[in-house]
Scaffold this motif. Structure first.
Motif, short mmCIF file in Angstrom:
data_model
loop_
_atom_site.label_atom_id
_atom_site.label_comp_id
_atom_site.label_asym_id
_atom_site.label_seq_id
_atom_site.Cartn_x
_atom_site.Cartn_y
_atom_site.Cartn_z
N GLY A 126 37.41 2.46 -19.38
CA GLY A 126 37.25 2.80 -20.79
C GLY A 126 37.43 4.30 -20.91
N LYS A 127 36.88 5.03 -19.97
CA LYS A 127 36.93 6.50 -19.96
C LYS A 127 38.17 6.97 -19.20
N GLY A 128 38.79 8.04 -19.71
CA GLY A 128 39.97 8.60 -19.05
C GLY A 128 39.60 9.65 -18.02
N GLY A 129 40.45 9.82 -17.04
CA GLY A 129 40.28 10.90 -16.06
C GLY A 129 39.15 10.73 -15.07
N VAL A 130 38.63 9.51 -14.95
CA VAL A 130 37.49 9.29 -14.04
C VAL A 130 37.95 8.85 -12.65
N GLY A 131 39.26 8.61 -12.49
CA GLY A 131 39.78 8.26 -11.16
C GLY A 131 40.18 6.80 -10.99
N LYS A 132 40.43 6.11 -12.10
CA LYS A 132 40.86 4.70 -12.00
C LYS A 132 42.11 4.56 -11.14
N SER A 133 43.11 5.40 -11.42
CA SER A 133 44.40 5.27 -10.73
C SER A 133 44.27 5.67 -9.27
N VAL A 134 43.55 6.74 -9.02
CA VAL A 134 43.41 7.21 -7.63
C VAL A 134 42.62 6.17 -6.80
N ILE A 135 41.67 5.53 -7.43
CA ILE A 135 40.90 4.50 -6.72
C ILE A 135 41.77 3.25 -6.51
N GLU A 189 31.04 4.56 -8.57
CA GLU A 189 30.77 5.90 -9.09
C GLU A 189 31.72 6.87 -8.39
N ASN A 190 32.60 7.48 -9.18
CA ASN A 190 33.51 8.47 -8.61
C ASN A 190 33.00 9.88 -8.94
N MET A 191 33.52 10.85 -8.21
CA MET A 191 33.12 12.26 -8.38
C MET A 191 31.60 12.38 -8.27
N ALA A 192 31.07 11.57 -7.35
CA ALA A 192 29.63 11.54 -7.14
C ALA A 192 29.24 12.70 -6.23
N ILE A 240 31.96 7.67 -4.53
CA ILE A 240 32.99 8.49 -3.89
C ILE A 240 32.78 9.94 -4.32
N PRO A 241 32.56 10.86 -3.38
CA PRO A 241 32.38 12.25 -3.81
C PRO A 241 33.70 12.91 -4.24
N PHE A 242 33.59 14.05 -4.88
CA PHE A 242 34.80 14.83 -5.23
C PHE A 242 35.27 15.55 -3.98
N ASP A 243 36.54 15.43 -3.68
CA ASP A 243 37.12 16.11 -2.52
C ASP A 243 38.52 16.56 -2.95
N SER A 244 38.74 17.86 -2.99
CA SER A 244 40.01 18.37 -3.51
C SER A 244 41.21 17.84 -2.71
N ARG A 245 40.99 17.46 -1.44
CA ARG A 245 42.10 16.93 -0.63
C ARG A 245 42.57 15.58 -1.17
N LEU A 246 41.66 14.87 -1.83
CA LEU A 246 42.04 13.58 -2.43
C LEU A 246 43.03 13.83 -3.58
N ALA A 247 42.74 14.86 -4.38
CA ALA A 247 43.65 15.21 -5.48
C ALA A 247 45.00 15.67 -4.92
N GLU A 248 44.96 16.43 -3.82
CA GLU A 248 46.23 16.92 -3.21
C GLU A 248 47.07 15.75 -2.71
N LYS A 274 53.78 7.38 -8.48
CA LYS A 274 53.75 8.72 -7.86
C LYS A 274 52.62 8.79 -6.83
N MET A 275 51.46 8.28 -7.20
CA MET A 275 50.31 8.33 -6.28
C MET A 275 50.58 7.54 -5.00
N LEU A 276 51.39 6.48 -5.12
CA LEU A 276 51.67 5.65 -3.94
C LEU A 276 52.99 6.01 -3.27
N1 LIG Z 1 36.95 11.86 -5.99
C1 LIG Z 1 37.92 12.68 -6.36
N2 LIG Z 1 38.08 13.89 -5.73
C2 LIG Z 1 39.06 14.74 -6.12
N3 LIG Z 1 39.92 14.52 -7.12
C3 LIG Z 1 39.80 13.35 -7.78
C4 LIG Z 1 38.81 12.37 -7.43
N4 LIG Z 1 38.96 11.32 -8.26
C5 LIG Z 1 40.00 11.60 -9.08
N5 LIG Z 1 40.51 12.82 -8.79
C6 LIG Z 1 41.62 13.50 -9.49
O1 LIG Z 1 41.29 13.50 -10.88
C7 LIG Z 1 42.46 13.29 -11.66
C8 LIG Z 1 42.29 12.07 -12.57
O2 LIG Z 1 42.29 10.89 -11.78
P1 LIG Z 1 43.04 9.59 -12.25
O3 LIG Z 1 42.95 8.60 -11.15
O4 LIG Z 1 44.40 9.92 -12.76
O5 LIG Z 1 42.10 9.16 -13.48
P2 LIG Z 1 42.27 7.96 -14.52
O6 LIG Z 1 43.25 6.99 -13.96
O7 LIG Z 1 40.88 7.37 -14.64
O8 LIG Z 1 42.68 8.57 -15.81
C9 LIG Z 1 43.63 13.15 -10.68
O9 LIG Z 1 44.27 14.38 -10.57
C10 LIG Z 1 42.94 12.76 -9.37
O10 LIG Z 1 43.65 13.18 -8.24
#
Ligand SMILES: Nc1ncnc2c1ncn2[C@@H]1O[C@H](COP(=O)(O)OP(=O)(O)O)[C@@H](O)[C@H]1O
Ligand SMILES: [Mg+2]
Length: 297
Positions: free
Chosen positions: A43-52, A215-218, A253-261, A81-83
């Motif tokens: 429901g919420k945007g930017g919470v990590g749905k796609s990355v998960i 729970e993401n970005m925990a 899942i904690p926030f880890d900048s390497r996951l974003a990279e 792109k993520m995959l």
């Molecule tokens: N646990 C995490 N640690 C670091 N970066 C994260 C984490 N979860 C998500 N991100 C980053 O946050 C941004 C939004 O994630 P995304 O999966 O696109 O969200 P959504 O699909 O919910 O809109 C992306 O750049 C992603 O890499």
């Protein structure tokens, strides 16, 4: 008695009723080849749905499952792109469109793979389709086509990465009545709880099974000192949210900048950082999903 859609004898030669009927039958037939269909939503945007979605797909495939991932976020497709399959050219096979092929043989389908240029947005042709009523109908048609015209083959899992908002949920439920369940993503903040609670209500109302809450970005995982500190605050944590919403808790899942990279460069995080806190968290969540599916047999 008034005439129904099927009673119209001439439809200008497009034979649309038969075509849609055939597509629905094909969708059903294709989806019978997929053991578990799981929607990842919030429901919420930017919470990590796609990355998960991307990382769960990799982990499941690494465990030997045949996995497909479908990007249902039509206006902001990011899964390809993520995959790491962005830019692959789709081919037509003898039984439909062949999905892009990613690491571990992952099958990926996204509107992103159909866009002509890097910077092209997804647009619906003609002014009629771009008005909100028609856009919903068009998006439902696109979802039906992606499910029915893609040659998914036999799969153990098809993960559906949903967009923000709740508009797409009833359509997914309509096309996939035997969905194994929904995974709901939240982050530890009041605003996320505020939005996610509404999604959970709708998911329950339409009778979708809930696999559980992630729970993401925990907290923030500091790579230099190895500790996990608070990122947003201590209230509205996932476990408590799951308890309040009466849904299973799958993990954090904690926030880890390497996951974003890794996400940005299309590299599988679980391979690049096998021993990280995030990878073990994702493994734990995957274990819980497997247990849930085993128990709900
Ligand atoms: N646990 C995490 N640690 C670091 N970066 C994260 C984490 N979860 C998500 N991100 C980053 O946050 C941004 C939004 O994630 P995304 O999966 O696109 O969200 P959504 O699909 O919910 O809109 C992306 O750049 C992603 O890499
Ligand atoms: Mg997304």
């Amino acid at each position: 008695m008034s005439r129904g859609y099927k009673d119209i004898t001439g439809d200008g030669g497009s034979n649309i009723v038969t075509q849609v009927g055939e597509q629905v039958a094909r969708l059903k037939q294709r989806m019978e080849q997929v053991r578990h269909k799981i929607a990842i939503l919030s429901g919420k945007g930017g919470v990590g749905k796609s990355v998960i979605t991307a990382n769960l797909a990799c982990l499941l495939a690494d465990r030997g499952y045949r996995v497909g991932a479908l990007d249902v976020d039509f206006s902001g497709p990011s899964l390809a792109k993520m995959l790491g399959v962005h830019g692959q050219h789709l081919k037509i096979g003898s039984d439909g469109v062949l999905p892009a092929s990613g690491i571990f043989g992952l099958k990926v389908m996204s509107l992103d793979l159909l866009l002509p240029r890097e910077e092209s947005p997804v647009t619906w042709k003609g002014p009629a389709e771009s008005t909100s009523v028609w856009q919903g109908t068009t998006e439902a048609t696109v979802l039906r086509e992606l499910l029915s015209d893609t040659d998914w083959g036999k799969l153990d899992f098809l993960l559906l990465d949903l967009p923000s908002g709740t508009e797409r949920l009833p359509t997914v439920a309509q096309f996939l009545p035997n969905l194994s369940g929904a995974i709901i993503v939240t982050i530890p903040s009041e605003i996320s709880y505020f939005v996610v609670r509404k999604s959970v209500t709708l998911v329950k109302e339409i009778g979708m099974t809930i696999v559980g809450l992630v729970e993401n970005m925990a907290g923030y995982h500091c790579q230099s000192c190895g500790t996990v500190g608070e990122l947003f605050g201590t209230s509205y944590r996932g476990e408590e949210t799951a308890r309040l919403l009466e849904v299973p808790f799958l993990g954090q899942i904690p926030f880890d900048s390497r996951l974003a990279e890794c996400t940005d460069s299309g590299k599988p995080f679980i391979l690049e950082h096998r021993d990280s806190v995030v990878t073990s968290a994702l493994r734990g969540i995957t274990d819980n999903i497997e247990t849930f599916l085993e128990e709900s047999k």
